[in-house]
Design a protein around this motif. Structure first.
Motif, PDB file in Angstrom:
ATOM      1  N   LEU A  93      34.141  47.252  50.231  1.00  0.00           N
ATOM      2  CA  LEU A  93      33.559  46.008  49.729  1.00  0.00           C
ATOM      3  C   LEU A  93      34.113  44.797  50.478  1.00  0.00           C
ATOM      4  O   LEU A  93      35.337  44.644  50.588  1.00  0.00           O
ATOM      5  CB  LEU A  93      33.862  45.850  48.239  1.00  0.00           C
ATOM      6  CG  LEU A  93      33.155  46.799  47.274  1.00  0.00           C
ATOM      7  CD1 LEU A  93      33.611  46.524  45.838  1.00  0.00           C
ATOM      8  CD2 LEU A  93      31.643  46.653  47.388  1.00  0.00           C
ATOM      9  N   PRO A  94      33.235  43.922  50.970  1.00  0.00           N
ATOM     10  CA  PRO A  94      33.700  42.709  51.652  1.00  0.00           C
ATOM     11  C   PRO A  94      33.843  41.527  50.709  1.00  0.00           C
ATOM     12  O   PRO A  94      33.952  40.389  51.158  1.00  0.00           O
ATOM     13  CB  PRO A  94      32.584  42.456  52.673  1.00  0.00           C
ATOM     14  CG  PRO A  94      31.351  42.919  51.963  1.00  0.00           C
ATOM     15  CD  PRO A  94      31.771  44.100  51.121  1.00  0.00           C
TER      16      PRO A  94
ATOM     17  N   GLN B 262      39.760  31.689  42.928  1.00  0.00           N
ATOM     18  CA  GLN B 262      38.650  32.601  43.170  1.00  0.00           C
ATOM     19  C   GLN B 262      38.857  33.402  44.454  1.00  0.00           C
ATOM     20  O   GLN B 262      39.700  33.074  45.282  1.00  0.00           O
ATOM     21  CB  GLN B 262      37.330  31.823  43.251  1.00  0.00           C
ATOM     22  CG  GLN B 262      36.970  31.076  41.975  1.00  0.00           C
ATOM     23  CD  GLN B 262      36.835  32.010  40.796  1.00  0.00           C
ATOM     24  OE1 GLN B 262      36.219  33.076  40.887  1.00  0.00           O
ATOM     25  NE2 GLN B 262      37.406  31.623  39.660  1.00  0.00           N
ATOM     26  N   THR B 263      38.028  34.416  44.615  1.00  0.00           N
ATOM     27  CA  THR B 263      38.036  35.398  45.695  1.00  0.00           C
ATOM     28  C   THR B 263      39.342  36.196  45.661  1.00  0.00           C
ATOM     29  O   THR B 263      40.281  35.873  44.933  1.00  0.00           O
ATOM     30  CB  THR B 263      37.829  34.778  47.085  1.00  0.00           C
ATOM     31  OG1 THR B 263      39.029  34.161  47.549  1.00  0.00           O
ATOM     32  CG2 THR B 263      36.689  33.765  47.069  1.00  0.00           C
ATOM     33  N   TYR B 264      39.403  37.242  46.449  1.00  0.00           N
ATOM     34  CA  TYR B 264      40.609  38.073  46.446  1.00  0.00           C
ATOM     35  C   TYR B 264      41.840  37.295  46.876  1.00  0.00           C
ATOM     36  O   TYR B 264      42.979  37.683  46.567  1.00  0.00           O
ATOM     37  CB  TYR B 264      40.410  39.292  47.355  1.00  0.00           C
ATOM     38  CG  TYR B 264      40.735  39.050  48.816  1.00  0.00           C
ATOM     39  CD1 TYR B 264      41.972  39.400  49.347  1.00  0.00           C
ATOM     40  CD2 TYR B 264      39.811  38.449  49.671  1.00  0.00           C
ATOM     41  CE1 TYR B 264      42.277  39.189  50.679  1.00  0.00           C
ATOM     42  CE2 TYR B 264      40.111  38.234  51.006  1.00  0.00           C
ATOM     43  CZ  TYR B 264      41.341  38.606  51.510  1.00  0.00           C
ATOM     44  OH  TYR B 264      41.633  38.379  52.826  1.00  0.00           O
ATOM     45  N   LEU B 265      41.631  36.174  47.565  1.00  0.00           N
ATOM     46  CA  LEU B 265      42.763  35.390  48.034  1.00  0.00           C
ATOM     47  C   LEU B 265      43.561  34.796  46.883  1.00  0.00           C
ATOM     48  O   LEU B 265      44.801  34.711  46.950  1.00  0.00           O
ATOM     49  CB  LEU B 265      42.277  34.270  48.958  1.00  0.00           C
ATOM     50  CG  LEU B 265      41.590  34.693  50.252  1.00  0.00           C
ATOM     51  CD1 LEU B 265      40.990  33.488  50.951  1.00  0.00           C
ATOM     52  CD2 LEU B 265      42.554  35.414  51.165  1.00  0.00           C
ATOM     53  N   TYR B 266      42.875  34.362  45.812  1.00  0.00           N
ATOM     54  CA  TYR B 266      43.554  33.621  44.754  1.00  0.00           C
ATOM     55  C   TYR B 266      43.329  34.179  43.348  1.00  0.00           C
ATOM     56  O   TYR B 266      44.040  33.792  42.424  1.00  0.00           O
ATOM     57  CB  TYR B 266      43.093  32.156  44.783  1.00  0.00           C
ATOM     58  CG  TYR B 266      43.418  31.459  46.080  1.00  0.00           C
ATOM     59  CD1 TYR B 266      44.705  30.982  46.328  1.00  0.00           C
ATOM     60  CD2 TYR B 266      42.456  31.292  47.066  1.00  0.00           C
ATOM     61  CE1 TYR B 266      45.017  30.355  47.523  1.00  0.00           C
ATOM     62  CE2 TYR B 266      42.758  30.663  48.271  1.00  0.00           C
ATOM     63  CZ  TYR B 266      44.035  30.196  48.488  1.00  0.00           C
ATOM     64  OH  TYR B 266      44.341  29.581  49.671  1.00  0.00           O
ATOM     65  N   PHE B 267      42.349  35.062  43.158  1.00  0.00           N
ATOM     66  CA  PHE B 267      42.023  35.534  41.819  1.00  0.00           C
ATOM     67  C   PHE B 267      43.195  36.306  41.226  1.00  0.00           C
ATOM     68  O   PHE B 267      43.723  37.230  41.842  1.00  0.00           O
ATOM     69  CB  PHE B 267      40.781  36.425  41.873  1.00  0.00           C
ATOM     70  CG  PHE B 267      40.298  36.885  40.525  1.00  0.00           C
ATOM     71  CD1 PHE B 267      39.929  35.966  39.557  1.00  0.00           C
ATOM     72  CD2 PHE B 267      40.221  38.233  40.234  1.00  0.00           C
ATOM     73  CE1 PHE B 267      39.480  36.382  38.318  1.00  0.00           C
ATOM     74  CE2 PHE B 267      39.765  38.667  38.998  1.00  0.00           C
ATOM     75  CZ  PHE B 267      39.397  37.734  38.036  1.00  0.00           C
TER      76      PHE B 267
ATOM     77  N   PRO C  26      37.957  45.551  43.513  1.00  0.00           N
ATOM     78  CA  PRO C  26      38.609  44.549  44.360  1.00  0.00           C
ATOM     79  C   PRO C  26      38.047  44.521  45.779  1.00  0.00           C
ATOM     80  O   PRO C  26      37.379  45.466  46.226  1.00  0.00           O
ATOM     81  CB  PRO C  26      40.068  45.012  44.367  1.00  0.00           C
ATOM     82  CG  PRO C  26      39.993  46.493  44.201  1.00  0.00           C
ATOM     83  CD  PRO C  26      38.818  46.736  43.286  1.00  0.00           C
ATOM     84  N   PHE C  27      38.330  43.445  46.471  1.00  0.00           N
ATOM     85  CA  PHE C  27      38.024  43.316  47.891  1.00  0.00           C
ATOM     86  C   PHE C  27      38.628  44.514  48.636  1.00  0.00           C
ATOM     87  O   PHE C  27      39.770  44.888  48.428  1.00  0.00           O
ATOM     88  CB  PHE C  27      38.621  42.009  48.415  1.00  0.00           C
ATOM     89  CG  PHE C  27      38.488  41.803  49.894  1.00  0.00           C
ATOM     90  CD1 PHE C  27      37.372  41.173  50.421  1.00  0.00           C
ATOM     91  CD2 PHE C  27      39.487  42.220  50.758  1.00  0.00           C
ATOM     92  CE1 PHE C  27      37.253  40.973  51.790  1.00  0.00           C
ATOM     93  CE2 PHE C  27      39.374  42.021  52.131  1.00  0.00           C
ATOM     94  CZ  PHE C  27      38.244  41.398  52.641  1.00  0.00           C
TER      95      PHE C  27
ATOM     96  N   ALA D 205      44.801  50.770  50.812  1.00  0.00           N
ATOM     97  CA  ALA D 205      43.400  51.163  50.866  1.00  0.00           C
ATOM     98  C   ALA D 205      42.466  50.096  50.331  1.00  0.00           C
ATOM     99  O   ALA D 205      41.250  50.229  50.429  1.00  0.00           O
ATOM    100  CB  ALA D 205      43.202  52.462  50.087  1.00  0.00           C
ATOM    101  N   SER D 206      42.999  49.025  49.716  1.00  0.00           N
ATOM    102  CA  SER D 206      42.214  47.866  49.284  1.00  0.00           C
ATOM    103  C   SER D 206      43.186  46.733  49.009  1.00  0.00           C
ATOM    104  O   SER D 206      44.415  46.912  49.104  1.00  0.00           O
ATOM    105  CB  SER D 206      41.382  48.178  48.033  1.00  0.00           C
ATOM    106  OG  SER D 206      42.158  48.083  46.861  1.00  0.00           O
TER     107      SER D 206
END
Length: 305
Positions: free
Chosen positions: A18-19, A42-47, A54-55, A162-163
């Motif tokens: 998943l991107p 928001q996004t995987y960077l900050y969520f 997950p991303f 792996a993620s």
């Protein structure tokens, strides 16, 4: 159809990833037009919640183990290697992912950030050593206080897995860099969009060709904070490059309003800027607070003395 049938039947092991982050609930989603991923976490960077997926997430009919993370630092890059082993019963691809995060940042930084990945096909029981070269600038960020890229000195965690949430290996490295410094407001002033904190703000185009300005979100007043502004020996005046109709109030460290700058051009183009001036007394390193009231666009604030 044939490809899907082969995956479902187990003839081929899937290896898509998943991107983006798939949130578990609508309540985790920001407003459609809210692009403040830092403030909104928001996004995987900050969520910081638990996503549905997950991303970087993906499925496989095989299982993989990670081991032997090694690191090496050169003048311009970091070099990493680790082994991945197919511990399953079928041939399959694995997409190994390498993330990093600043452990002790002085400004908000991502929880983790993808810096490299590699896809490898392995037979059952097969092992492969993956190597990565990550340029040192990848550990930097755009520092609004100086208007340039900067890498902070200090510890950085390296995460392999792996993620973005399935981390198998980790280590911590100390990197050198440039320490934080106060904003040189006498030399550069403050570009309005280079705030450290905000509320009720919309970022808009400064001109039709380039640049950013800020304005209050519809029906609100805007609050802007610029940390650690260096007034050196002191200033006696503040200027604001503004357009439209409204008021800019200036205070220091969240105290009383010290200067008010008014723009009165309700019928002019939003790109027709004027410079408004007011007296203010400030010295040393202080936090600048701005409040915008009315449909005014603010592009830049300057100080002189």
């Amino acid at each position: 159809g044939t490809a899907l049938a082969r995956v479902l039947a187990g003839d081929v092991s899937p290896a898509g990833r998943l991107p983006q982050t798939w949130y578990a609930d609508d309540a985790d989603l920001p407003d459609l037009l809210d692009y403040d991923v830092i403030g909104g976490r928001q996004t995987y960077l900050y969520f910081e919640g638990t996503p549905l997926f997950p991303f970087g997430h993906g499925l496989s009919y095989a299982a993989f183990s990670y081991a032997d993370l090694e690191t090496r630092v050169t003048d311009d890059a970091l070099h990493f290697s680790f082994t991945v082993t197919n511990t399953g019963d079928v041939p399959a691809d694995e997409v190994a992912q390498l993330y990093t995060r600043a452990v002790e940042p002085t400004v908000p930084r991502p929880r983790r950030e993808l810096v490299a990945h590699s896809r490898v096909r392995l037979e059952p029981g097969e092992q492969s050593t993956l190597t990565f070269e990550v340029p040192l600038p990848s550990f930097g960020f755009w520092d609004v206080a100086r208007g340039a890229w900067r890498r902070e000195p200090g510890p950085y965690e390296i995460l392999a897995g792996a993620s973005s949430e399935d981390i198998r290996l980790r280590t911590t490295l100390l990197l050198d860099g440039e320490a934080a410094a106060p904003r040189p407001v006498l030399r550069r002033g403050l570009d309005a969009a280079d705030f450290d904190e905000h509320s009720g703000v919309a970022i808009v185009d400064r001109t039709k060709a380039s640049g950013d300005a800020v304005t209050p979100a519809q029906g609100r007043s805007a609050e802007l904070v610029y940390r650690d502004c260096d007034f050196e020996g002191g200033v006696t005046a503040v200027t604001a490059t503004v357009s439209g109709d409204g008021v800019v109030e200036v205070s220091l460290d969240g105290g009383a309003v010290l200067a008010v700058l008014t723009s009165q051009a309700p019928d002019a183009s939003p790109y027709d800027y004027s410079t408004q001036r007011a007296e203010i007394i400030a010295e040393g390193v202080r936090d600048v607070h701005l409040r915008l009231r009315g449909p005014v666009r603010l592009a830049h604030v300057g100080f002189s003395g």
